[in-house]
Design an enzyme around this catalytic site. Structure first.
Site, PDB file in Angstrom:
ATOM      1  N   PHE A   1       1.926  -3.039  -2.579  1.00 28.52           N
ATOM      2  CA  PHE A   1       1.394  -1.754  -3.020  1.00 28.52           C
ATOM      3  C   PHE A   1      -0.081  -1.632  -2.656  1.00 28.52           C
ATOM      4  O   PHE A   1      -0.850  -2.583  -2.838  1.00 28.52           O
ATOM      5  CB  PHE A   1       1.480  -1.614  -4.544  1.00 28.52           C
ATOM      6  CG  PHE A   1       2.855  -1.715  -5.128  1.00 28.52           C
ATOM      7  CD1 PHE A   1       3.644  -0.582  -5.303  1.00 28.52           C
ATOM      8  CD2 PHE A   1       3.363  -2.946  -5.542  1.00 28.52           C
ATOM      9  CE1 PHE A   1       4.901  -0.670  -5.871  1.00 28.52           C
ATOM     10  CE2 PHE A   1       4.626  -3.039  -6.110  1.00 28.52           C
ATOM     11  CZ  PHE A   1       5.393  -1.899  -6.268  1.00 28.52           C
ATOM     12  N   ASP A   2      -0.477  -0.451  -2.217  1.00 29.16           N
ATOM     13  CA  ASP A   2      -1.887  -0.103  -2.202  1.00 29.16           C
ATOM     14  C   ASP A   2      -2.327   0.118  -3.648  1.00 29.16           C
ATOM     15  O   ASP A   2      -1.499   0.284  -4.548  1.00 29.16           O
ATOM     16  CB  ASP A   2      -2.079   1.157  -1.361  1.00 29.16           C
ATOM     17  CG  ASP A   2      -3.531   1.586  -1.264  1.00 29.16           C
ATOM     18  OD1 ASP A   2      -4.421   0.711  -1.298  1.00 29.16           O
ATOM     19  OD2 ASP A   2      -3.776   2.801  -1.173  1.00 29.16           O
ATOM     20  N   GLY A   3      -3.649   0.144  -3.876  1.00 29.25           N
ATOM     21  CA  GLY A   3      -4.150   0.304  -5.229  1.00 29.25           C
ATOM     22  C   GLY A   3      -4.437   1.746  -5.595  1.00 29.25           C
ATOM     23  O   GLY A   3      -3.636   2.419  -6.251  1.00 29.25           O
TER      24      GLY A   3
ATOM     25  N   PHE B   1       3.909   0.414   0.169  1.00 29.63           N
ATOM     26  CA  PHE B   1       3.584   1.782  -0.228  1.00 29.63           C
ATOM     27  C   PHE B   1       2.082   2.010  -0.122  1.00 29.63           C
ATOM     28  O   PHE B   1       1.293   1.229  -0.659  1.00 29.63           O
ATOM     29  CB  PHE B   1       4.019   2.028  -1.678  1.00 29.63           C
ATOM     30  CG  PHE B   1       5.499   1.882  -1.918  1.00 29.63           C
ATOM     31  CD1 PHE B   1       6.364   2.919  -1.615  1.00 29.63           C
ATOM     32  CD2 PHE B   1       6.016   0.706  -2.441  1.00 29.63           C
ATOM     33  CE1 PHE B   1       7.732   2.792  -1.833  1.00 29.63           C
ATOM     34  CE2 PHE B   1       7.379   0.564  -2.672  1.00 29.63           C
ATOM     35  CZ  PHE B   1       8.240   1.609  -2.357  1.00 29.63           C
TER      36      PHE B   1
ATOM     37  N   ASP C   1      -1.047   5.444   0.199  1.00 29.93           N
ATOM     38  CA  ASP C   1      -1.284   6.880   0.163  1.00 29.93           C
ATOM     39  C   ASP C   1      -1.943   7.415   1.432  1.00 29.93           C
ATOM     40  O   ASP C   1      -2.026   8.634   1.590  1.00 29.93           O
ATOM     41  CB  ASP C   1      -2.155   7.235  -1.046  1.00 29.93           C
ATOM     42  CG  ASP C   1      -3.591   6.731  -0.888  1.00 29.93           C
ATOM     43  OD1 ASP C   1      -4.521   7.547  -0.958  1.00 29.93           O
ATOM     44  OD2 ASP C   1      -3.776   5.517  -0.697  1.00 29.93           O
TER      45      ASP C   1
END
Length: 317
Positions: free
Chosen positions: A178-180, A289, A291
């Site tokens: 995951f991105d943060g 994932f 954004d």
């Protein structure tokens, strides 16, 4: 007693995210525009959500199993948690028509994926069924449906269908990265960076290091994965990674936020703006994932990836 999905990790997924339907999708897209497409017959009516040629093609291929798609490895491994109890439910949620649904379920059966439920909307947006499904995650190749799902409060990502597929190095681990900011966390800090630059961002995060970040759209999914890990089987485990452009001193707030949520990640990569792709290649996730579309396209060269159209980097059109 009626069946229910209470307590299960529920993944809703479109047919193109699970299987390689790219050739069929070209026919589908041609039906929307009225352009000629492979398999289109003379006299087929253009411009409808599902052209006759598209349905005919799927029917002709009913006994031809579709090849695995980008999210196939993730789904197969998650379903492996159901060895002694039902812990994971994967539901097909697709704009396809019921005829195409037949091929999806047959393809799943050939690939030994135990799928029992599906909703096929024949060209209409399907995301409004997510609440009834109690979905923890929605994966689709349709960015409009993903955006609508995120706006409705669900973790959702647009699958980069050009992504390389997951490797088979870790058959007994579901690996998710995951991105943060704007994914696990809100875009609160990202807005400071976008508005005032890196120095202001670092000062802001140092000052608020002890204050947890608000949750982002994927925080509930991380919680659900944590519960699945705790209730899971010894034959399968989950390994998670935080892969972020943050660097020291901004790393501290991210770690403290996870501690406040009482959630652990197995690996954390604070890359300070370095390209994420090569680090993800070494981690070998079943899915990543992010954004930012640039990060997704870079990562897709190495691992299965999806775009989370959330936060300040993804303004509403």
């Amino acid at each position: 007693m009626a069946a229910n999905l209470d307590g299960q990790l529920v993944v809703a997924i479109s047919s193109r995210a699970l299987f390689d339907f790219e050739e069929e999708n070209r026919v589908f897209e041609a039906a929307l525009t009225g352009a000629p497409a492979p398999g289109a017959e003379a006299g087929a009516v253009p411009g409808r959500p599902h052209d006759d040629a598209y349905m005919k093609l799927q029917l002709e291929r009913l006994d031809v199993p579709a090849k695995p798609g980008v999210a196939f490895s993730l789904v197969k491994k998650l379903l492996a948690f159901n060895t002694d109890a039902k812990r994971v439910e994967v539901v097909m949620l697709s704009r396809n028509d019921p005829v195409s649904g037949l091929r999806v379920f047959r393809s799943a059966d050939v690939n030994k994926l135990k799928l029992e439920r599906g909703v096929f909307t024949k060209g209409r947006p399907p995301y409004n069924y997510l609440r009834a499904l109690q979905a923890n995650l929605f994966l689709s190749a349709n960015p409009d449906d993903v955006r609508a799902a995120l706006d409705a409060g669900f973790a959702a990502a647009t699958v980069a269908t050009h992504s390389v597929h997951a490797k088979s190095t870790y058959p007994n681990e579901v690996r998710i990265a995951f991105d943060g900011d704007a994914v696990l966390f809100s875009d609160q800090a990202e807005r400071v960076f976008q508005r005032n630059g890196l120095d202001a961002f670092q000062k802001h995060e140092r000052k608020l290091a002890a204050k947890p970040l608000p949750p982002g759209p994927f925080m509930p999914l991380l919680q659900a994965l944590h519960r699945l890990q705790q209730a899971g089987t010894p034959h399968m485990r989950i390994r998670t990674a935080l892969v972020t452009a943050r660097s020291a001193p901004a790393h501290e707030r991210a770690i403290r936020t996870l501690m406040d949520w009482n959630i652990e990640v197995d690996e954390a990569m604070f890359l300070g703006g370095l390209a994420k792709g090569e680090f993800l290649r070494e981690f070998e996730p079943d899915f990543f994932f992010d954004d930012q579309t640039g990060h997704v396209h870079s990562a897709a060269q190495h691992v299965p990836s999806g775009h989370v159209a959330s936060g300040v980097a993804n303004p509403q059109a």
